[in-house]
Design an enzyme around this catalytic site. Sequence first.
Site, PDB file in Angstrom:
ATOM      1  N   GLY A  80       0.733  -1.262  -0.021  1.00 36.99           N
ATOM      2  CA  GLY A  80      -0.066   0.224   0.115  1.00 36.99           C
ATOM      3  C   GLY A  80       0.840   1.249  -0.139  1.00 36.99           C
ATOM      4  N   HIS A  81       1.996   1.338   0.910  1.00 40.19           N
ATOM      5  CA  HIS A  81       2.764   2.457   1.026  1.00 40.19           C
ATOM      6  C   HIS A  81       3.692   2.566  -0.209  1.00 40.19           C
ATOM      7  CE1 HIS A  81       2.487   1.493   5.425  1.00 40.19           C
ATOM      8  NE2 HIS A  81       2.168   2.581   5.556  1.00 40.19           N
ATOM      9  N   GLN A 101      -6.595   6.307   0.160  1.00 43.48           N
ATOM     10  CA  GLN A 101      -7.810   6.361   0.178  1.00 43.48           C
ATOM     11  C   GLN A 101      -8.282   5.537   1.425  1.00 43.48           C
ATOM     12  OE1 GLN A 101     -10.064   8.401  -1.349  1.00 43.48           O
ATOM     13  NE2 GLN A 101     -11.616   7.525  -0.319  1.00 43.48           N
ATOM     14  N   LYS A 102      -7.458   4.454   1.696  1.00 34.98           N
ATOM     15  CA  LYS A 102      -7.775   3.562   2.842  1.00 34.98           C
ATOM     16  C   LYS A 102      -8.163   4.480   4.057  1.00 34.98           C
ATOM     17  CE  LYS A 102      -6.438   0.169   5.737  1.00 34.98           C
ATOM     18  NZ  LYS A 102      -5.753   0.833   6.889  1.00 34.98           N
ATOM     19  N   ASP A 103      -7.399   5.518   4.300  1.00 32.17           N
ATOM     20  CA  ASP A 103      -7.634   6.347   5.448  1.00 32.17           C
ATOM     21  C   ASP A 103      -8.433   7.662   4.955  1.00 32.17           C
ATOM     22  OD1 ASP A 103      -6.056   5.166   7.677  1.00 32.17           O
ATOM     23  OD2 ASP A 103      -4.736   5.080   5.983  1.00 32.17           O
ATOM     24  N   GLN A 145      -8.937  10.485   7.210  1.00 29.94           N
ATOM     25  CA  GLN A 145      -7.656  11.458   7.310  1.00 29.94           C
ATOM     26  C   GLN A 145      -7.591  12.455   5.932  1.00 29.94           C
ATOM     27  OE1 GLN A 145      -4.190   9.631   8.773  1.00 29.94           O
ATOM     28  NE2 GLN A 145      -3.238   9.376   6.580  1.00 29.94           N
ATOM     29  N   SER A 182      -2.452  -3.213   5.729  1.00 27.46           N
ATOM     30  CA  SER A 182      -2.478  -2.450   6.873  1.00 27.46           C
ATOM     31  C   SER A 182      -1.174  -2.754   7.498  1.00 27.46           C
ATOM     32  CB  SER A 182      -3.524  -2.206   7.704  1.00 27.46           C
ATOM     33  OG  SER A 182      -3.417  -1.691   8.818  1.00 27.46           O
ATOM     34  N   ARG A 205      -1.233  -2.869  10.597  1.00 27.18           N
ATOM     35  CA  ARG A 205      -1.605  -3.566  11.746  1.00 27.18           C
ATOM     36  C   ARG A 205      -2.109  -4.900  11.333  1.00 27.18           C
ATOM     37  NH1 ARG A 205      -3.590   1.893  13.102  1.00 27.18           N
ATOM     38  NH2 ARG A 205      -2.765   2.443  15.043  1.00 27.18           N
TER      39      ARG A 205
END
Length: 538
Positions: free
Chosen positions: A45-46, A164-166, A169, A201, A203
């Site tokens: 993702g990053h 867009q995941k966050d 934010q 993520s 996490r």
Amino acid sequence: MRLFKTIAGLRSYLASCLQETDSAVTAQTRRSLGLVPTMGALHEGHLSLIRRARQENAVVTVSIFVNPLQFGPQEDFHKYPKTLAQDSELCEAAGVDVIFAPSAEELYGGRSGSRKDILTQVIPPRAMMAVLCGPHRPGHFEGVATVVAKLLNIVQPDRAYFGQKDAQQLAILRRVVADLNLPVELIACPTVREASGLALSSRNQYLSPEERSHAAALYRSLHRAEQAFHQGIRKSQELISIVKEELSTVAAMRPQYVELVHPETMVPLAEVEERGLVAIAAHLGNTRLIDNIVLSARKPIIAIDGPAGAGKSTVARRVAAELGLLYLDTGAMYRAVTWLVQQSGIEISDEAAIAELVSQSKIELVQHLEMQEPEAGDASLSLANPLTVLINGQDVTREIRTPAVTAQVSAIAAQGEVRRALVKQQKEYGRRGGVVMDGRDIGTQVFPDAELKIFLMASVQERARRRQLDLREQGQPEVSLETLERAIFERDQKDSSRKISPLRKADDAIELVTDDLTIEAVVEKIVCLYRDRLLSGA
Ligand code: AMP
């Protein structure tokens, strides 16, 4: 690649590598800088953000900082994964120039913990924090806004990349950047998912194998809401019930919220008219996961980009006519501004005066659609009349086609503030969709989410040959093919390397090489692609 832990080291290095070696450095020729803010434990993702930044900027900085200010006392700040050595390797492989990995002491001077009441903080609009994660994570978005504002001030990038995941934010940061007039463009990147649909993520590392397979229900539930939306369900309550029902199939899943809000303002919606954001937070064991999906009732957009002389505007106009869509002639908008600049007697080199002028101008493109068969509906709309172009209420349709305007339009279009003002207007035009737009950056900058993106190409030789024919037809003096080829080659180089909206093929664009094709054949190909991909998939 360099790694800095201090603001002084980073600033000094960036200052040196942003200068062109060329002695005539101006603000316009400064090399562009992209920033990807992260908390580390990097994953695909990053990396998708980093790759996009790499494509669009001369220098890319990735910040890695687990920001204590955005974690609540009961949250996972102390156990958040820290993998700097591995992150560095991934960054190096992705072509990052600089990692900025400061300590909390360096950023906050020891005032982030119990002493944060003596720290200056950025407070986003309370209304935007009153939904989704806001009530469950008091202080979180103030912490995010504060650290991002600091990073933007320290790095001073041209562009900053967020996922867009966050979604909350992202919406909040867009508002903060606009409200504080921060000179940066925020670029949103789509959520990267595992094959199961689970959004990547940092996490996810906390999940047991069983929890990981349960976690796929998050996206599955959002996907079901999306399907229902496309079948015509618009009411929030119904869409939310569909999500909750799917989540309830996994006993271990403990949803914290399922809400539907406007994707930009975060205002809760009773019904989705144009766009809506369905967002979820849920606990699986001790792990809190979030995910979201944007529902959009927008009609499709076709973006046609490509180098000068590839036939974009002719093709775009005909495709629009064929499909009953609006043709948005972005070139006409730049021409209208050029005309206005000339009328106002402003020097073309006086960028500040042009910025002032364009920011106070309104361009209207009025399409006269005529129904061929009134009962046949949308598909029969045709472009019987061309576009009327108005600037500040004045009809300039004919005036913008003069050689005087043609001679200066590309110099005007290369100016940052002109570009910014017109891209904003173009986005507004495309909000409801149903348009064909052509340009250099439609698929990459203006509508990166266009349903069909075409990159129209022709070899330098072919474009020179076409240009020579055009000139002959216009009765202009003969220019050799060699001279035309050189001019086209140089223009390509300039368009691809300029700092503002460089010409670049979007990753998901379909490239059409038109060397051996007639205009009719190109139009037919695009119309077929549209019908195949969009209508059958809808
Ligand atoms: P984080 O390290 O979690 O603060 O994330 C740094 C940036 O990467 C944020 O802008 C995130 O939205 C983005 N990001 C995180 N996960 C993903 C993902 N699965 N797809 C796209 N972007 C992501």
